[in-house]
Design an enzyme around this catalytic site. Structure first.
Site, PDB file in Angstrom:
ATOM      1  N   ARG A  33       0.843  -1.214   0.000  1.00  0.00           N
ATOM      2  CA  ARG A  33       0.000   0.000   0.000  1.00  0.00           C
ATOM      3  C   ARG A  33       0.873   1.258   0.000  1.00  0.00           C
ATOM      4  NH1 ARG A  33      -3.311  -3.668  -0.657  1.00  0.00           N
ATOM      5  NH2 ARG A  33      -4.840  -4.367   0.864  1.00  0.00           N
ATOM      6  N   GLU A 177     -14.277 -14.761   8.599  1.00  0.00           N
ATOM      7  CA  GLU A 177     -14.167 -14.137   7.273  1.00  0.00           C
ATOM      8  C   GLU A 177     -13.814 -15.162   6.199  1.00  0.00           C
ATOM      9  OE1 GLU A 177     -11.356 -10.892   7.048  1.00  0.00           O
ATOM     10  OE2 GLU A 177     -11.702 -10.608   4.921  1.00  0.00           O
ATOM     11  N   LYS A 219     -18.028 -12.022   8.158  1.00  0.00           N
ATOM     12  CA  LYS A 219     -17.449 -11.038   7.221  1.00  0.00           C
ATOM     13  C   LYS A 219     -17.252 -11.696   5.867  1.00  0.00           C
ATOM     14  CE  LYS A 219     -13.503  -7.918   6.603  1.00  0.00           C
ATOM     15  NZ  LYS A 219     -12.578  -6.998   7.264  1.00  0.00           N
ATOM     16  N   GLY A 263     -11.455  -5.485  -3.264  1.00  0.00           N
ATOM     17  CA  GLY A 263     -11.031  -5.106  -4.612  1.00  0.00           C
ATOM     18  C   GLY A 263     -12.119  -4.409  -5.413  1.00  0.00           C
TER      19      GLY A 263
HETATM   20  P1  13P Z   1     -10.664  -5.052   2.059  1.00  0.00           P
HETATM   21  O1  13P Z   1     -11.941  -4.277   2.372  1.00  0.00           O
HETATM   22  O2  13P Z   1      -9.574  -4.187   1.524  1.00  0.00           O
HETATM   23  O3  13P Z   1     -10.956  -6.277   1.260  1.00  0.00           O
HETATM   24  O4  13P Z   1     -10.101  -5.543   3.453  1.00  0.00           O
HETATM   25  C1  13P Z   1     -10.941  -6.071   4.378  1.00  0.00           C
HETATM   26  C2  13P Z   1     -10.227  -7.087   5.154  1.00  0.00           C
HETATM   27  O5  13P Z   1     -10.106  -6.985   6.350  1.00  0.00           O
HETATM   28  C3  13P Z   1      -9.668  -8.261   4.453  1.00  0.00           C
HETATM   29  O6  13P Z   1      -9.261  -9.219   5.370  1.00  0.00           O
END
Ligand code: 13P
Length: 340
Positions: A33, A177, A219, A263
């Site tokens: 980043r 997630e 998530k 993304g």
């Molecule tokens: P992004 O919203 O950039 O996908 O990141 C969220 C995240 O915590 C990925 O693990």
């Protein structure tokens, strides 16, 4: 396990009008980043940038929680206030990424397995003492020719369930997630099918592990077209398919769904979330955000590594937080983008 506390924290994470800022990039991801804005990534530059994010005025009222990285939860502002304390004193909940990234899944070319269970209970106890109320673990599912395999989905969902169980034993709410990656030329129907299979497998694994669903947060990625698919589904299709997919695979006991941006562009992430919340469908769980890139990108660009740009960067974060806060209520309007 303190069920009442877990349930209270999980509900506070998805309180209407608020979502979560993911600022838990590992050092290699943070370097990528920072490379994009020509800034050297080191402990101090990461600290300075993250101080700016958590002290941004006007964003806290739309952010219920902040996901930190191990280095970050131990850091403090320039004048010595620990980051978790700053977050908590503004009414937010500090969270912590606890997975240790991905390995190639043995025997399954092109697929990944998320690691990090070793010593997790001890790490969580330390993080809880430092103020963490929730944790995050990201599993990655890749779509390509012949994949994802059942082996990849099942192995990753079982690890997520084990992580969730260990978190709850430490009185920490697990964000589970399962990210179905946007990369690839697959169409939205394929993403839909893979996401359903993955989330169903996740809840089977959570049930087998006796995880207390009321004290978890999901998530997921949204159901979207692959990034290089020639036909890109529109906003309504993304919203309708994502809602239908979740209704068919997420139990009503789950308090909230916080999407990753994965993304999508900054504006798409807001528009899609808003469309789902504006559909007027009665859902058993709240729909909110836990964006990394979609909240941070404008702030990162505005900052560009210069302390004198901090206020500008904070304004950029506050705007995205406010607009996504509005999207959790279905009240976002494109005109609001002009308030920048
Ligand atoms: P992004 O919203 O950039 O996908 O990141 C969220 C995240 O915590 C990925 O693990």
């Amino acid at each position: 396990m303190n069920r009442q506390r877990l349930e209270e924290v999980a509900n506070a994470m998805v309180v209407p009008g608020k979502g979560i800022l993911a600022m838990d990039e590992s050092n290699p991801t943070c370097k990528r980043r920072f490379d994009s804005i020509g800034v050297e990534a080191n402990e101090e530059s990461r600290r300075a940038y993250r101080e700016l994010l958590i002290t941004a005025e006007g964003s806290g009222e739309y952010l219920s929680g902040y996901i930190l990285f191990d280095e970050t939860i131990r850091q403090a502002t320039r004048d010595g206030q620990p980051f978790p304390e700053i977050i908590a004193s503004a009414g937010g909940i500090p969270g912590i990424k606890v997975d240790k990234g991905t390995l190639d899944l043995p025997g399954h070319s092109g697929e990944k397995f998320t690691q990090g269970l070793d010593g997790l209970g001890e790490r969580l106890n330390e993080y809880r003492e430092m103020g963490a109320g929730f944790a995050k673990w990201r599993a990655v599912i890749t779509i390509d020719d012949g994949i994802p395999s059942t082996a990849c989905i099942e192995a990753n969902m079982r690890a997520l369930a084990m992580y969730a169980s260990i978190c709850q034993d430490a009185d920490i709410v697990p964000i589970v997630e399962p990210e179905v990656l946007i990369d690839g030329n697959h169409n939205i129907a394929t993403c839909d099918a893979v996401t359903r299979t993955t989330i169903r497998s996740l809840y089977r694994a959570l049930a087998e592990q006796d995880v207390f669903i009321e004290g978890t947060i999901l998530k997921p990625s949204m159901v979207v077209s692959g990034k290089s698919c020639p036909t890109q589904a529109g906003v309504d299709e993304v919203a309708e398919r994502t809602i239908a997919c979740l209704k068919n695979s997420v139990p009503a006991a789950n308090p909230g769904v916080v999407f990753l941006s994965g993304g999508q562009t900054v504006v798409q992430s807001t528009v899609h979330l808003n469309a789902m919340n504006a559909m007027g469908v009665n859902l058993p769980w709240r729909l909110s955000f836990s964006y990394g890139r979609a909240l941070q990108e404008p702030a990162l660009k505005a900052w560009a590594g210069a302390a004198e740009n901090a206020a500008l960067a904070q304004g950029a974060l506050a705007l995205r937080a406010r607009l996504n806060g509005a999207a959790t209520l279905g009240e976002y309007k494109p005109e609001m983008e002009a308030a920048a």
